[in-house]
Design an enzyme around this catalytic site. Structure first.
Site, short mmCIF file in Angstrom:
data_model
loop_
_atom_site.label_atom_id
_atom_site.label_comp_id
_atom_site.label_asym_id
_atom_site.label_seq_id
_atom_site.Cartn_x
_atom_site.Cartn_y
_atom_site.Cartn_z
CG ASP A 161 -2.08 -1.01 0.99
OD1 ASP A 161 -2.35 -1.34 -0.18
OD2 ASP A 161 -2.66 -1.47 1.98
CD GLU A 221 -19.39 -6.95 7.57
OE1 GLU A 221 -18.65 -7.56 6.78
OE2 GLU A 221 -20.49 -6.46 7.24
CE LYS A 255 -9.31 -6.01 4.18
NZ LYS A 255 -8.54 -7.11 3.65
CG ASP A 276 -5.12 -12.59 5.71
OD1 ASP A 276 -5.30 -12.21 4.53
OD2 ASP A 276 -4.00 -12.68 6.23
CE1 TYR A 281 -16.96 -9.80 1.51
CE2 TYR A 281 -15.86 -11.21 3.12
CZ TYR A 281 -15.88 -10.58 1.88
OH TYR A 281 -14.84 -10.75 1.03
CE LYS A 288 -4.41 -4.58 4.91
NZ LYS A 288 -4.55 -5.48 3.80
CB CYS A 318 25.09 -31.11 1.72
SG CYS A 318 24.21 -31.74 3.15
CB CYS A 345 27.02 -35.19 3.63
SG CYS A 345 26.11 -34.77 2.14
CB CYS A 382 21.87 -32.73 0.13
SG CYS A 382 23.06 -34.07 0.37
CB CYS A 442 23.19 -36.72 3.45
SG CYS A 442 22.92 -35.09 4.16
S1 IVH Z 1 -16.62 -6.15 1.88
C1 IVH Z 1 -17.47 -3.67 -1.80
N1 IVH Z 1 -16.21 -7.39 4.17
O1 IVH Z 1 -11.14 -7.67 1.85
C2 IVH Z 1 -17.28 -4.50 -0.60
N2 IVH Z 1 -14.54 -7.57 2.50
O2 IVH Z 1 -9.78 -5.25 0.56
C3 IVH Z 1 -16.12 -5.40 -0.70
N3 IVH Z 1 -12.64 -8.97 3.11
O3 IVH Z 1 -11.91 -8.19 -1.51
C4 IVH Z 1 -15.81 -6.32 0.33
N4 IVH Z 1 -13.35 -9.51 5.12
O4 IVH Z 1 -11.73 -10.24 0.02
C5 IVH Z 1 -15.72 -7.11 2.95
N5 IVH Z 1 -16.00 -8.45 6.24
C6 IVH Z 1 -15.52 -8.18 5.03
C7 IVH Z 1 -14.28 -8.69 4.57
C8 IVH Z 1 -13.82 -8.36 3.29
C9 IVH Z 1 -12.39 -9.67 4.24
C10 IVH Z 1 -11.73 -8.93 1.95
C11 IVH Z 1 -12.39 -9.17 0.63
C12 IVH Z 1 -12.17 -7.92 -0.18
C13 IVH Z 1 -10.98 -7.32 0.51
C14 IVH Z 1 -11.02 -5.82 0.33
#
Ligand code: IVH
Length: 672
Positions: free
Chosen positions: A38, A113, A115, A117, A225, A312, A407, A410, A425, A431
């Protein structure tokens, strides 16, 4: 900065970002942290704004990101799958809140919510049935992975309630629980396969597999979601989530409705600490404006909605000095470099080592030099990794770290196998760590499971020259007196060990075959081979084509088996083991129960478990006389529940008053 300098920097950043995007989406092997990505993207956008003459139409700033893998059918999304803007601190989130107030006033709510991974997926339903599952791809079109999605237990295939629209799309995240990740990754290492770096990569690698039978073996889970319908059915996002829950979709239980940004901050603070208690990885919080009307008013930018943002979490980082790089040689001969670090405190634990993956990581990505100061990060990964080097602290005369050419154990010249990043190896029989590793694998729990003999004893017995091959274990009894002269070996422990070894002669052929440690022949493959070929002689003489006829055997496994039996040392070893009386034939025996403790009792197994796969638990129940049912009914005696079982199942079991037990309680019933 001059225009020429800007041009150069923009080109550099674009190229870097494209490579990282490719590594992330196509190879499922990220080469930069999200934060690092980012920051680079921000720098690029700022430069392009300042020097619009260098803004290229294919700049990474103009795309949602992502690539499409070739093997699956490509499907265009009915609604593009956008990503979210990212924020990393309170100020950026306050700015977001202010932008929203400016546009729609003060009268609104947020939904917070977790997020997750994992990787996003879009599910289309028609008349209550799952029609299609598509990955995000580049946001406009993605891969059709329906057959794989069908193996995910928590995704409803057919909706059992009413009130849902004729057609709708629902989106969410597919992920793998940490426990399942660790268990399966350990299995990969045991089978001589490259482990995945984190649960996200494992989930992504799994969903994109061609063989859905293999996908079914790897427990994936999902949280949904977002609901998309042709006509708006609900007034708010929250209402829609409540509704889809009643249709049987897994919606995360921690979602929260917040009246203002301060409540959002509280939610973030809470989860920044508590996230480590979850059974899955999250990398932040998603904040969405609740009302659909207000969402519409706010609209979208080219890449993301204006009504939602991701906060994040900072991966916890620490800076420390690289002491040296050491190399470990595994049972398969694969060499893994490890960075030894000046101990440093990170996310509550002291970190002394970090993975370096392979030679490319050292020489190309990090360009590591001796005694560099490095940043370590602990993400979803179990072992921390080095994210970057602090160049300001590098001594001018520091020498680059060069990957081992020979290695470390050995001295054999290391070789890189085609298409693999790791060095090997190839001195398999000379070994020490490979020799010891192979014997340790043979006695392990999933192979011969020899009581009274552990990894350390194998190491000692090897050093004292009692054993060099698996077959030597079966001659140890002839050296009992000499064994008793060794330090710390009492008569009792020696007797235990010898008894364990003697008993292992009765272990079934499939276990022996797995124990031999043939590359890519894991537990399941060994079982399939033993069932199909019945004897080691038939397996050893099978041609490539004959091997392919067995269930689940592909080119890679077939070739590995052929290569293994070509080696005369291996063939001699089999003859030795045969002479000692080990099992090299599949015997069709009447199923003899281990006990009758579960006789007449019925079970359903649901969710993920730390130590066992669902199949292992199923076998165990059947071995003790129990029966597995296919659906929950009043006839069911027990529901064995792991982490994150489907809410619909749980509710049904509770309604019928069926006892819900853990795997530990199941062992209690068996009396183990
Ligand atoms: S909403 C337009 N809700 O994060 C709305 N995304 O950076 C789009 N992700 O592509 C997504 N948890 O793969 C939403 N509770 C959550 C999420 C979530 C994980 C991921 C998702 C999305 C990415 C966005």
């Amino acid at each position: 900065m001059s225009s020429e300098e800007a041009k150069k920097r923009i080109a550099e950043l674009s190229a870097e970002l494209k490579t990282h995007t490719y590594n992330y989406y196509v190879l499922a092997m990220p080469t930069i942290s999200d934060y690092g990505f980012d920051k680079k993207l921000e720098e690029l956008i700022a430069l392009e704004q300042q020097f619009p003459e260098w803004l290229a139409p294919d700049s990474p700033s103009q795309k949602v990101g992502g690539f499409i893998t070739k093997e699956f059918a490509t499907v265009k999304h009915r609604w593009p799958m956008l990503s979210l803007g990212n924020t990393y601190n309170e100020q950026e989130l306050t700015d977001f809140d202010q932008r929203i107030r400016k546009a729609i006033g003060d009268n609104f709510e947020y939904v917070c919510e977790l997020k997750f991974d994992g990787l996003s997926i879009s599910l289309t339903y028609e008349n209550g049935e799952l029609l299609r599952a598509v990955t995000r791809g580049d946001g406009v079109q993605g891969d059709d992975v329906t057959t794989n999605a069908l193996t995910i237990q928590t995704i409803p295939k057919k909706i059992k309630t009413t009130g849902y629209p004729e057609q709708f799309e629902i989106r969410g995240e597919v992920f793998m629980h940490l426990k399942a990740f660790e268990r399966l990754n350990n299995e990969r290492v045991e089978n001589g396969e490259q482990p995945y770096a984190n649960p996200r990569n494992f989930a992504s690698g799994t969903l994109k597999m061609q063989d859905s039978a293999e996908v079914a073996k790897r427990p994936l889970d999902t949280f949904l979601y977002f609901l998309y319908t042709e006509k708006l059915l609900f007034r708010t996002h929250w209402e829609s989530l409540e509704a889809v829950k009643t249709w049987g979709f897994p919606v995360n239980e921690h979602n929260k409705l917040c009246g203002n940004i301060n409540e959002v901050f509280d939610f973030i603070k809470y989860w920044d600490k508590k996230r480590f208690d979850l059974s899955y990885d999250i990398d932040g919080i998603v904040i969405k404006v609740n009302s659909y009307a207000q969402q519409q008013e706010l609209g979208f930018t080219a890449k993301s909605p204006r009504w939602a943002i991701a906060y994040k979490f900072k991966a916890e980082q620490a800076e420390t000095e690289l002491l040296n790089v050491s190399y470990q040689v595994g049972r398969t001969g694969a060499v893994t470099p490890v960075a030894n670090l000046q101990p440093v405190l990170l996310a509550g634990t002291t970190v002394k080592r970090a993975t370096l993956h392979n030679a490319d990581e050292i020489e190309l990505r990090l360009k590591l030099h001796e005694h560099d100061w490095v940043f370590v990060e602990k993400g979803g990964e179990i072992i921390p990794k080095i994210t970057s080097v602090n160049l300001a602290k590098r001594k001018p005369d520091a020498k680059p770290v060069m990957y081992m050419s020979n290695c470390p154990a050995c001295g054999t010249l290391l070789k890189r196998k085609e298409g693999e990043a790791a060095y090997y190896c190839l001195n398999e029989d000379g070994c020490p760590p490979q020799i010891v590793g192979k014997m340790q694998h043979f006695i392990g729990r999933k192979a011969m499971n020899i009581d009274g003999l552990g990894d350390e004893t194998i190491e000692t017995l090897y050093q004292k020259r009692f054993i060099k091959h698996i077959s030597d274990l079966y001659h140890l009894a002839d050296h009992k007196e000499a064994l008793m002269l060794m330090d710390r070996f009492g008569e009792k422990s020696i007797n235990n060990m010898l008894e364990g070894i003697e008993l292992s002669k009765a272990m079934p052929f499939a276990k022996v075959l797995f124990g031999l440690g043939i590359r890519y022949v894991g537990e399941t493959v060994a079982r399939k081979l033993a069932n199909y070929f019945k004897t080691i002689d038939r397996l050893a003489t099978a041609t490539f084509e004959e091997l392919l006829l067995a269930e689940e055997i592909g080119d890679r496994i077939a070739q590995s088996i052929i290569d293994w039996f070509k080696d005369e040392h291996h063939r001699a070893e089999i003859e030795n083991l045969k002479a000692s009386g080990l099992q090299f034939e599949t015997v069709e025996v009447e199923v003899k129960l281990a006990s009758e403790s579960l006789l007449g009792k019925t079970f359903i197994i649901s969710g993920v478990f730390e130590k066992y796969s669902r199949d292992e638990l199923k076998d165990l129940i059947e071995q003790h006389g129990g029966k597995i049912l296919s659906s929950i009914s009043a006839k069911l005696n027990y529901l064995v529940a792991g982490d994150n079982m489907g809410p619909a199942k749980l509710e049904k079991a509770q309604k019928l008053n069926i006892p819900i037990i853990s795997d530990q309680e199941l062992f209690g019933l068996i009396g183990e």
